[in-house]
Design an enzyme around this catalytic site. Sequence first.
Site, short mmCIF file in Angstrom:
data_model
loop_
_atom_site.label_atom_id
_atom_site.label_comp_id
_atom_site.label_asym_id
_atom_site.label_seq_id
_atom_site.Cartn_x
_atom_site.Cartn_y
_atom_site.Cartn_z
N TYR A 148 45.60 20.24 45.20
CA TYR A 148 44.21 20.58 45.49
C TYR A 148 43.73 19.70 46.63
O TYR A 148 43.86 18.49 46.57
CB TYR A 148 43.41 20.28 44.22
N PHE A 151 30.10 27.04 34.29
CA PHE A 151 29.41 28.22 34.81
C PHE A 151 30.27 29.49 34.86
O PHE A 151 29.74 30.59 34.91
CB PHE A 151 28.88 27.94 36.22
N LEU A 184 40.06 46.90 40.71
CA LEU A 184 40.59 48.06 39.98
C LEU A 184 39.67 48.50 38.85
O LEU A 184 39.75 49.63 38.40
CB LEU A 184 41.97 47.72 39.40
N GLY A 185 38.83 47.60 38.40
CA GLY A 185 37.97 47.93 37.28
C GLY A 185 37.23 46.70 36.79
O GLY A 185 37.27 45.65 37.44
#
Lengths: 639, 696
Positions: A549, A280, A344-345
Amino acid sequence: MKSADDGTEKMKATACSAVEQPRDSASEPQQQQQQAVCSIDRSCVQRKGVKNVQSVIPRNRLELLKWNGWGYKDSMFDVKGDILYFTGKRYPIGNQTLPYFTDWAINKLGIDVNRRNRAQPLPKPSDFPKAKVETAFLSELKALRISHSIAGLDRLVRAHGQTLHDAFILREGAFERIPDVVVWPECHEDVVRIVEVAQKYNVVVIPFGGGTSVSGAVSCPIKEQRTILSLDTSQMNRILWIDHGNLVACCESGIIGQDLERALQAQGYTTGHEPDSYEFSSLGGWVATRASGMKKNTYGNIEELLVSVRFVTPTGVLEKKTQVPRMSCGPDFNHIVLGSEGTLGVITEATIKIRPLPPSKKYGSIVFPDFESGVKCLREVARQRLQPSSIRLMDNEQFKFGQTLRPPPGYLGLIIDGLKRMYITKIKGFNVDTMCVATLVFEGQKKDIEHHEKKIYAIAANFNGIPAGEKNGERGYMLTFVIAYIRDLALEFNVVAESFETSVPWDRTITLCKNVKHRIGEECKTLGIDHYFISCRVTQTYDVGSCVYFYFGFNWTSLPETSDPLSVYERLEEMARDEILASGGSLSHHHGVGKLRAKWFCGQVSPLGVQLYSATKKQLDPKNIFACGNLVHIPSSSL
Amino acid sequence: MSTHKVTGTSSFRNMNSFSDILEERRHSSDVAWITREWNPIRTVRDAQATNPIDVRKAVLNSMRIKEVIKELSQERGIAPEVLYKEVEEQLTEIGHNRQISIVRWIGLFVTKVLKKTCSNLMVNEEAISKLKSSMGNTPVIFAPSHRSYADFILMAYICFHYSIEIPCVAAGVDFMAMWLMGTLLRDCCAFFMRRQFSGDKLYYTVFSEYVQTLICQGTAPVEFFIEGTRSRSAKSLVPKFGFLSMALEPFLTGQIPDVLVVPINISYDRILEEKLFSYELLGVPKPRESTSGLIKALNALDEKYGKIYADFGEAISVRDFLKSHMFQRSSHSMGPIHLQSLSDQEMSMIRILSHQIVRSQQQISVLSPFHLVAVILNNNLLTNGTFDMQLSELVKEVAWFRSVIEMFGATVDISGDVEICVREALHVHKSLITLLPDGGVQLKAVHTPGTKVDVSRLKGHALLDDTMNRAVPLLMLQHYVNPTLHFLANPAMITTVMQHLEPSGEISRDNLFPRYQLVRGMLSHEFVMHKTWEEKDFDEALRVLDLVNIVETTSAGLLSLGNHRKLQVLLCNVLHPFFAGYLALSQTLAQVCGEARPERLVLCEAQRRVEMGLKSGEVSHPAALSLDGLSCGLQALVSVGAIHKIRRGEEVLYVANLKELKVVTEHLETLVALHGMDHKWSWQQLELHQSLPAKL
């Protein structure tokens, strides 16, 4: 190249190149279906060699995906009678009843299969907050022929990622703030224009890719007064070109993992980038969050895969002007983009390395008497730089859990299982409550794989590891994708759960795992939580350390009425993070910082680091258009 | 979440939670008990180093040892093998053993001795069961108070009784030299620590790695005496930080998730070493540890020692402690673990924690009737100039004082008839106090005049026989006064300050506080008070003083002395010997320390001045002769800047800051001058009950 196009790509190409009647959305302003403007006749659409990719995920995501949970609508854990099973045919455990798993869930998590909390239904159109957006702004979008929508559901779908918080709110509450308008640019130039208009109207832009964020990165800042625009990159999903000679491909940022792989594999290539979310998540999201793939040992993490990137900011487009293997040319500005987390963009295009498909792939597994032995073995493998494409180590909890995710074996299966168990526990003297398993993926020439396997198993033997077959390995990797579905089931039975991760030097890997588990255990004890699950696995190995994890979930039935399970969970996760940092771990290995972990950012990068980031932000985005608030909370007044 | 109570007044305790663990032994077979199947509870269930050999191996193979050997072999040009051998030898010297059969044999012997010499061994069972319920997955440190050699044995004995893994206890190497004893202690899980080793890098590394391995990988509690040595005065000593910081390093560097520190107090009705300690405080050194000395000491086992009380305080989770002080761990993420060293902030946290542990030990102490008897007799001496008292009067006073000190937070073991308790106490202490047939109570002469003392080994001034004669029994008595002072010191400081107020006799809280601070600063070493608790202690003391009518609030909101004159006098009296000693010390310093002088000389001179003061009547209590007290005074004067401490190699020198010293001296003079208190006491008048000459 044209000949390589498959049918679906052609179809898409035709659909897109045909000039559709632009629907005037102004004529149907309050319609609840997507108020979209499709505009195609633009220069950006056709370039030489462009591969249009038909995405498995439709533009209206809810046709395929759950609106309030993980993954495909047809795939989930469910209850049949008293037994849990997995629906659908997408995954190997689909349509199988899971009695062992049921027992596990009852004993470990204390669930009662007959008491189920149903999630709230899909909100009605009137339930959504009214979109706060100037008509003039919408008119500009229309004039630019950029499809957009202010429909409640479209906005809701892009108001969240996949944190526990998000899932909880979707099931039981309502977001305080959702985007006011969603846009679907179709190419780099569209994005440039959108950012220009946003800058002009002082509209906040939050880029949205695959929606799999687990850091709160795409959530709308609650206090944001300005119009919030969600920039959905899903329609920018073409492979712009493939450079066979240099083995690089340039893709638009909205392409999702499985589409990219499918399209490349059709041509005999792979990126080799396989994060657990790759079904996804999108290319742009990977770059923006510094993603890591399961097979990074062979192919590298995203920062190693990335050759160059186009990055649209309010003050211009940042991009490298060459496509070279490396250069000594001042700081590498790719690293301004990598990990920028939408602050930032927007990433519009990325040129990434591709590799020929490996001729052969093989799974493997090793059982160890305990977690310490396993970690020591992985460390030795890393020291000799002998890692196969993937090598992972699950702890005992996860090992035991993994064993439950299977249908009941037939008569013979039982005997074989019994024999295997006998061998491991009686003959080898392994303790079922301490042993753990490492899973392996090898890729390459068949002969090389065999050779490699031998070396690995020889190292493992020094740490009392015993090869445990391909099946166990393959199951391990399959489960990775299935595990993500468990949380939705858990939530129905008073269990809240989430994963979090870190990276840590080798000499602190074992102690970090122990410390975090200890901490969670102690805190659960003080809270009177009887049923909880805390487990970890080492998912990546490096020269200098590893990635760990964690899964943590607990049954909140025993909590007092007054305490809210979500905030209890968040507090516990915060404590776990403090413990991770005190144990020498990092804030994140690949999930990113987002808003969830922003409070620790400064401690990780130093105050000067934050100033440097802020200076960059000021330069690239002086009006704080990209105000999602990840990494560092910047009050708009300071800019 | 779990906000751990790390500071604060002790919650209400009573003797009901205590059980006499000797009781059972008196009614059942000792052998059956000692040979019973023994499955102790461990600190960390799944720890790796379950026996001493594993610990040794883990230390030898540790990264830290490897690295230090590499480094030293280059530095000194010695082959690594040689150094490894040295490490192995050091480990043999340090290493504990765990011979449960020996533990059982000793246990049997100890049972017999305890049953013979002690009436009860009272242990707080509620606290023990709470402790046991928290054991299993976190390393545990036992931090007992140290008043007697018996502490070593009792700790192991109590753990054996309650099926807690025998603690690995840090002992000084001087024990090791004792024939048989060294081995026996080692078999009972003692490990040995050299006295001075900061300069020896290899030994330091080996020893600290040993301790850290016990903490990180061991299954037994690690026990150490935070005061460093037995307190000769029975007051708490200023804690040492070295061992604790060594033991906490793994936690602070993130190698383990938490450490529990259990403050433990062992209170004695009567201490085996009482007389030796008095001599030591006066400067006559203790005999060297030797087995023959020990056997001689066993003769002392014919005597009665009354009750012993052991209490285990609430375990302090070091994590919670840091959290409550807003301290963040995570500064050790860079560089290999074996190269981490603790920061100044971490050291100062450990300092606070150490003080906290000592305070907790004080709070869980138990006062026996004799402690109260000692306070009353001592007070009688200072107020009325005579020691003699009628038993009936004494009983009355003890009953009164008990109600006072309980209000101040102490636990007193008096139940039922006070007179019976007092009589029992006097019986246990009959070598020091005589109960005459007419009901009078008298102090005994315990010093044998003319006892040959090896002057060359003296630590202080060579005191006159006459001085010794009176000082030894009074210091023994002071030994039993001292444990009460932890409950009395803060209220007594405020009371003393308020005795010296301007004629109006009124003062505001905010004006009183700095005056209290000044006095407290002087006595903080004597009573182990951390600076950060000033305000809290002050308010708490004011609260109890208000309850006992010593301090009243006037209508204008000011504070003034109330009408509880008797208690005011008592409180002033308990601090008086300390001020007198400090005054003599500062006068001495002004005289001799114009230039740097060695510590020993300063202490000798100060003692001499006190002796002269006692003769002339200027000083009224020989507790001022105590070398421990004078050393505390030196530390206090250093910390207020009246003198400077200079280290020259092994030697410690002091030089006066005359201007500051003068201010302090004047302050002490006012504190010593007892306004309005009629002082009849004169040293020369003290009459001692002469019985059979006691032997030293």
